[in-house]
Motif scaffolding. Structure first.
Motif, PDB file in Angstrom:
ATOM      1  N   SER A  98     -19.830 -53.373  27.941  1.00 37.52           N
ATOM      2  CA  SER A  98     -19.509 -53.487  26.769  1.00 37.52           C
ATOM      3  C   SER A  98     -20.736 -53.212  25.551  1.00 37.52           C
ATOM      4  O   SER A  98     -20.593 -52.571  24.335  1.00 37.52           O
ATOM      5  N   GLU A  99     -21.798 -53.572  26.158  1.00 39.18           N
ATOM      6  CA  GLU A  99     -23.029 -53.649  25.218  1.00 39.18           C
ATOM      7  C   GLU A  99     -24.306 -53.060  26.146  1.00 39.18           C
ATOM      8  O   GLU A  99     -23.811 -53.088  27.516  1.00 39.18           O
ATOM      9  N   THR A 100     -25.237 -52.591  25.483  1.00 37.52           N
ATOM     10  CA  THR A 100     -26.409 -52.220  26.291  1.00 37.52           C
ATOM     11  C   THR A 100     -27.609 -52.871  26.146  1.00 37.52           C
ATOM     12  O   THR A 100     -28.695 -52.340  26.432  1.00 37.52           O
ATOM     13  N   LYS A 101     -27.330 -54.402  25.647  1.00 40.53           N
ATOM     14  CA  LYS A 101     -28.485 -55.176  25.699  1.00 40.53           C
ATOM     15  C   LYS A 101     -28.199 -56.432  26.620  1.00 40.53           C
ATOM     16  O   LYS A 101     -27.134 -56.982  26.698  1.00 40.53           O
ATOM     17  N   LYS A 110     -17.337 -57.202  29.395  1.00 43.61           N
ATOM     18  CA  LYS A 110     -18.460 -57.933  29.018  1.00 43.61           C
ATOM     19  C   LYS A 110     -19.402 -58.648  29.765  1.00 43.61           C
ATOM     20  O   LYS A 110     -20.656 -58.695  29.715  1.00 43.61           O
ATOM     21  N   THR A 140     -22.352 -56.272  30.925  1.00 40.66           N
ATOM     22  CA  THR A 140     -23.375 -56.414  30.402  1.00 40.66           C
ATOM     23  C   THR A 140     -24.735 -57.029  30.726  1.00 40.66           C
ATOM     24  O   THR A 140     -25.686 -56.568  30.524  1.00 40.66           O
TER      25      THR A 140
END
Length: 454
Positions: free
Chosen positions: A13-16, A69, A72
């Motif tokens: 869901s995120e790239t961090k 999630k 991630t």
């Protein structure tokens, strides 16, 4: 009986934190076959609540959003393998994603069949297409199957190169907490730098003999060799009382510090039984038992907490004869297993890492380990006890049963805790005729009147 209703590709869901383009795999990872193993969790409606179970659409949405999630942080699951030189692999962190399937059954679970049945397991654990290039093969495929009675099965098919039982247990706990919208447990975050395991190398020639990397014994006598690819799985339940009786037998007249463990004794008992059902008149037939040893805390210093990857190394017993194992008490076989496990010291594992680093072609090493043609005289036992798999609650309650999916490998076995915590479950894959014989024999040395029914 099972129909796929929906299919999704789930990406982080995120790239961090930002994943690197590639992730190096350790020598221990390289030892694994680039195929998949599977697990099947069974959830049933709680008898303490009148709330109906969530429909498939809601359950799939919960899994989909929480898995995104989780990826991630556990982004290696969303990547793909790639072949490099010398039969080795690397991980492409390209976020191609995990496959998530939603399925329904047209019959209640009680009418569906036994989870131990190969045909049943193959419907509930998703299959992987190996006809495509390895860069297109997902590393994790998940299938949620909804039954009209309200029961749910969660089938996981995951690449062996990526994780061992410890890493998988942490991931499942992390994912389940996200599904229940619980606070993020930072202790479950993965440590992703796999080079720390290879840094344990001493860059020397191996200091020990490493029989675990040598070809296992083969069946002697061509008249007894079969090349069947049809196998069946037997599942046995052992209460703690029954396991205690086995331990008492194994530890009698054996001056063993602390006594043999439940795993050593049950593995030794299974080895004896399997030799008996395979016996075809040749008492000198060589056999050995292989198990996996978690070396995270056997190294000095130990691997970082949360290390994500494979850190289990194969440990093999001395090669014995069928007659040795069959005619000796269970403590004899347990002692052979203990010797194999205790050999896995810090120095031995470092030597094993140097051995693997020196190999010019890892494909040859894997072939020696895994590709035994025809009938197998050996046993390969995997311990799933003491992992948090039974705590995996996505909001449907805790699983009431957990089994490996279709094992499909002659002589491979799993030993895990019973869901009640009052015993153990043993699942073993053999040729069908041997399974039938084993079901009659397994309990004889414990209590003759017992049955093998779960």
């Amino acid at each position: 009986m099972v129909k796929i209703q929906c299919s999704y590709t789930v990406t982080p869901s995120e790239t961090k934190p930002t994943p690197p383009p590639t992730l190096s795999l350790s020598h221990c990872d390289q030892l694994k076959l680039p195929n998949h193993g599977s697990q099947i969790y069974l959830y049933t409606p709680s008898t303490t609540t009148t709330e109906p179970p969530p429909p498939l659409s809601i359950s799939i949405h919960t899994l989909r959003t929480s898995l995104s999630k989780a990826l991630t942080h556990y982004y290696p699951f969303a990547g793909r393998l790639h072949w490099i030189e010398a039969g080795r692999m690397e991980l492409l962190c390209n976020s191609k994603g995990v496959h998530l399937l939603g399925a329904t059954s047209d019959v209640p679970f009680d009418d569906f069949g036994d989870l131990a049945d190969t045909h049943v397991a193959e419907q509930l654990a998703p299959r992987v297409d190996y006809s495509v290039p390895i860069e297109e093969v997902p590393l994790l495929v998940v299938q949620l199957t909804w039954f009209p009675c309200g029961s749910i099965t969660l089938g996981l098919t995951l690449c062996r190169v990526l994780v061992d039982g410890t890493s998988l247990g942490r991931f499942m706990s992390f994912w389940a907490k996200l599904a229940k919208v619980e606070s993020l447990d930072l202790s479950l975050l993965p440590f992703l730098d796999r080079t720390v395991l290879d840094s344990c190398r001493l860059n020397l020639s191996p200091r020990f003999e490493h029989p675990e990397f040598s070809p296992p014994p083969i069946w002697e006598g061509s008249s007894n060799v079969t090349t069947t690819s049809l196998y069946a799985t037997a599942v046995f339940k052992l209460t703690r009382v029954q396991a205690g009786k086995l331990k008492k037998k194994a530890n009698s007249n054996n001056n063993v510090r602390g006594g043999y463990t439940s795993f050593e004794v049950m593995s030794g008992h299974l080895w004896r039984c399997v030799c008996k059902v395979r016996y075809a008149g040749n008492g000198n037939q060589p056999t050995r038992l292989t198990t996996l040893v978690n070396c995270r805390n056997r190294l000095s210093p130990p691997l970082p907490d949360g290390y994500f990857g494979n850190a289990t190394f194969p440990a093999v017993t001395q090669t014995c004869s069928f007659v040795e194992i069959m005619q000796s008490p269970v403590g004899y076989a347990a002692g052979k297993i203990r010797g194999a496990v205790h050999r896995m010291s810090d120095g031995y594992v470092r030597s094993a890492l140097d051995y693997l680093a020196d190999q010019k072609d890892m494909n040859l090493v894997r072939d020696r380990l895994y590709n035994s043609a025809g009938q197998n005289p050996n046993l390969y036992v995997v311990g799933w006890a003491n992992f948090p798999f039974y705590e995996t609650d996505f909001g449907w309650g805790k699983p009431v049963c957990l089994l490996p999916g279709s094992i499909g490998s002659d002589g491979k076995a799993f030993i895990l805790n019973d869901v009640s915590g009052d015993g153990f479950v043993v699942a073993v894959c053999l040729q069908p005729s041997h399974v039938d014989a084993l079901k009659k024999l397994f309990y004889e040395d414990i209590e003759p009147a017992a049955t093998s029914k779960l």
